[in-house]
Design an enzyme around this catalytic site. Structure first.
Site, PDB file in Angstrom:
ATOM      1  N   HIS A  64       1.005  -1.119  -0.052  1.00 16.68           N
ATOM      2  CA  HIS A  64      -0.073  -0.033   0.175  1.00 16.68           C
ATOM      3  C   HIS A  64       0.874   1.351   0.175  1.00 16.68           C
ATOM      4  CE1 HIS A  64      -3.452  -2.740   1.152  1.00 16.68           C
ATOM      5  NE2 HIS A  64      -2.385  -3.317   1.874  1.00 16.68           N
ATOM      6  N   SER A  75      14.099  21.849 -16.287  1.00 17.43           N
ATOM      7  CA  SER A  75      13.031  22.615 -16.597  1.00 17.43           C
ATOM      8  C   SER A  75      13.414  24.020 -17.216  1.00 17.43           C
ATOM      9  CB  SER A  75      12.166  22.859 -15.322  1.00 17.43           C
ATOM     10  OG  SER A  75      11.476  24.115 -15.257  1.00 17.43           O
ATOM     11  N   LYS A 113      15.390  22.295 -11.077  1.00 17.73           N
ATOM     12  CA  LYS A 113      14.783  21.053 -11.396  1.00 17.73           C
ATOM     13  C   LYS A 113      15.913  20.054 -11.976  1.00 17.73           C
ATOM     14  CE  LYS A 113      10.904  19.822 -11.182  1.00 17.73           C
ATOM     15  NZ  LYS A 113       9.808  20.104 -11.799  1.00 17.73           N
ATOM     16  N   GLU A 167      10.125   8.380 -16.807  1.00 18.67           N
ATOM     17  CA  GLU A 167       8.760   8.945 -17.058  1.00 18.67           C
ATOM     18  C   GLU A 167       7.986   8.554 -18.425  1.00 18.67           C
ATOM     19  OE1 GLU A 167       7.794  13.036 -15.622  1.00 18.67           O
ATOM     20  OE2 GLU A 167       9.885  12.798 -14.952  1.00 18.67           O
TER      21      GLU A 167
END
Ligand code: ARG
Length: 481
Positions: free
Chosen positions: A180, A301, A307, A314
């Site tokens: 979980h 970024s 970033k 991804e």
């Protein structure tokens, strides 16, 4: 990254060397009027099926040799065809082949070129004896798919080896295992990586299984019913390295179930890579801080200078969507088709090609990514401690002292609440405090409350004890050879 050596050399339908100014189509003899430009473009497959060229040539060579073997072609004709096809392959490799939209597909394009007077001429026009584009294209796809599977198997093995190496390095590195997404019990990072390895091991099996069924010869089925020529299908089968024959001509030209199986296996590979990518993305956030990935797999970024985004994992997660789409596309393509060949089947190629590109690139990158994972062992350890990951060990300890498991579970739950209230780990509670939850607790409890104690207690095949992780690595290494 280009996955086919010739892909950059061969123009697609946006490129100029694709002409549509050639004479009428091969089958135009029966027709009164030409098709419109839109129909031509709509029905043509050459803008994408040029990728089958190498396999189309391979299939044609085998067919021609068989025709010679059974006496249908003369030795001179075969020689002219062999020479002509070799020349065409060289033209394609050099990016000099002139693809013609008018010639509809890869089969007509090559046959047309072969039959020109400067190549095989008349002999080229005899090549199509005893076959049809229907069994030809089914053969081409199977040859192409077999080649893709073989390349994927190499990449899968590379990825698994990369996982084994990292797992070996981290057979003792403690992290919280999750259920979980809540810290559950301590595991080693090596054990976790070996779970990934197991997924890829099953993917390897699935592809091998898919290859067996794809590796059968459709040629000989001709258009749908077989051919009136005395062909030798076994000869072609051996020539092309197929393991068997498609046993029914109607089935041979029509079903694409082998392609669907491949897409299903491919969708599972991407699903696995996606899950692993998701974990890497999570682990790389400062909230976890478990790993860092080398800059070469990340991007920055445009507006936020701080970033560092894990773009490669991804995208791997994202590309899984298109793989699932391709699987559904082919299932849907197939479901309404009556026997035998229908033009619908031309739609099998783009999903297949894109699936292959996606898989080849993703697995290549994954195998490069894994050795680059930099482990923040301290952060992993801290997370395991903070998550009361040894609570189950305390419950098991009480069970060994005679307490029924349900009561042990209850006692430990109260202990966890107390530790949480104090902002400390279970192992930070002194003996007196612990005994308040059960008088069965003794000084030996501290051995089971340590992370290392918890790990080494799970000492059976498939468990997370470092010795077991090392044994698992050794077994897989041996099987990989
Ligand atoms: N380009 C076609 C395909 O991809 C080849 C077979 C065409 N056969 C036919 N009967 N029109 O399926």
């Amino acid at each position: 990254m280009s996955t086919l050596a010739t892909s950059e050399l061969i123009p697609n339908h946006h490129g100029s060397p694709m002409t549509d100014s050639s004479p009428s189509a091969t089958w135009s003899g029966r027709f009164d009027e030409p098709v419109s430009e839109l129909v031509k473009r709509y029905t043509a497959s050459i803008p994408f099926d040029w990728r089958l060229a190498r396999f189309d040539i391979q299939g044609s060579l085998a067919h021609a040799r068989m025709l010679r073997h059974v006496g249908i072609l003369s030795a001179e004709d075969l020689a002219a065809i062999e020479k002509g096809l070799a020349f065409i392959q060289a033209e394609i490799d050099a990016g000099r082949f002139e693809w013609q939209l008018d010639q509809e597909d890869i089969h007509f394009n090559i046959e047309r070129r072969l039959s020109q007077p400067d190549l095989a001429g008349e002999a080229g026009k005899r090549l199509h004896t005893g076959r049809s584009r229907n069994d030809q294209v089914a053969t081409d796809i199977r040859l192409w798919l077999r080649d893709v599977i073989d390349r994927l198997q190499i990449l899968l093995a590379n990825a698994r080896r990369a996982l084994l190496d990292q797992a070996e390095r981290h057979a003792d590195t403690v992290m919280p295992g999750f259920t979980h997404l809540q810290a559950a019990q301590p595991v080693t990072f090596g054990h976790h990586l070996m779970a990934w390895q197991e997924m890829l091991a099953r993917d390897t099996e699935r592809l091998a299984d898919c290859r067996r069924r794809a590796n059968r010869l459709p040629l000989g089925a001709a258009a749908l019913a077989g051919t009136s020529f005395a062909i030798d299908r076994e000869f072609v089968m051996r020539e092309l390295g197929f393991e068997g024959l498609c046993e029914n001509s109607l089935d041979a030209v029509s079903d694409r179930d082998f392609a669907i199986e491949f897409l299903a296996a491919g969708a599972l590979i991407m699903t696995h890579l996606s899950r692993m990518s998701e974990e890497m993305v999570l682990w790389m956030t400062p909230r976890f801080g478990f790993i860092d990935l080398p800059d070469r797999f990340c991007t920055g970024s445009s507006i936020m200078p701080q970033k560092k985004n894990p773009d490669v994992p991804e995208l791997m997660r994202g590309k899984t969507g298109r793989m699932n789409g391709h699987l559904v596309a082919l299932l849907t393509l197939m479901k309404g088709q009556p026997l035998a060949y229908n033009k619908d089947n031309q739609e099998d190629k783009e999903p297949l090609f894109d699936a292959a590109d996606t898989l080849l690139d993703s697995l290549t990158l994954f195998a490069e990514l894994v050795p680059g994972i930099r482990v923040q062992a301290e952060a992993m350890r801290r997370a395991a401690v903070e998550g009361f990951a040894t609570a189950t060990d305390l419950a098991d300890y009480l069970v060994r002292k005679g307490l029924p498991f349900r009561e042990a579970h209850e006692a430990v739950a109260r202990a966890v609440r107390a530790a949480e209230g104090k902002g400390c780990d279970l192992s930070d509670l002194d003996l007196e405090a612990l005994r308040a939850f059960s008088p069965l607790i003794g000084a030996d409890v501290y051995q089971v409350l340590t992370l290392e104690g918890s790990l080494s207690a799970r000492d059976h095949r498939g468990g997370t004890a470092p010795t077991q992780v090392r044994a698992a690595i050794a077994r897989v290494r041996q099987s990989l050879g």
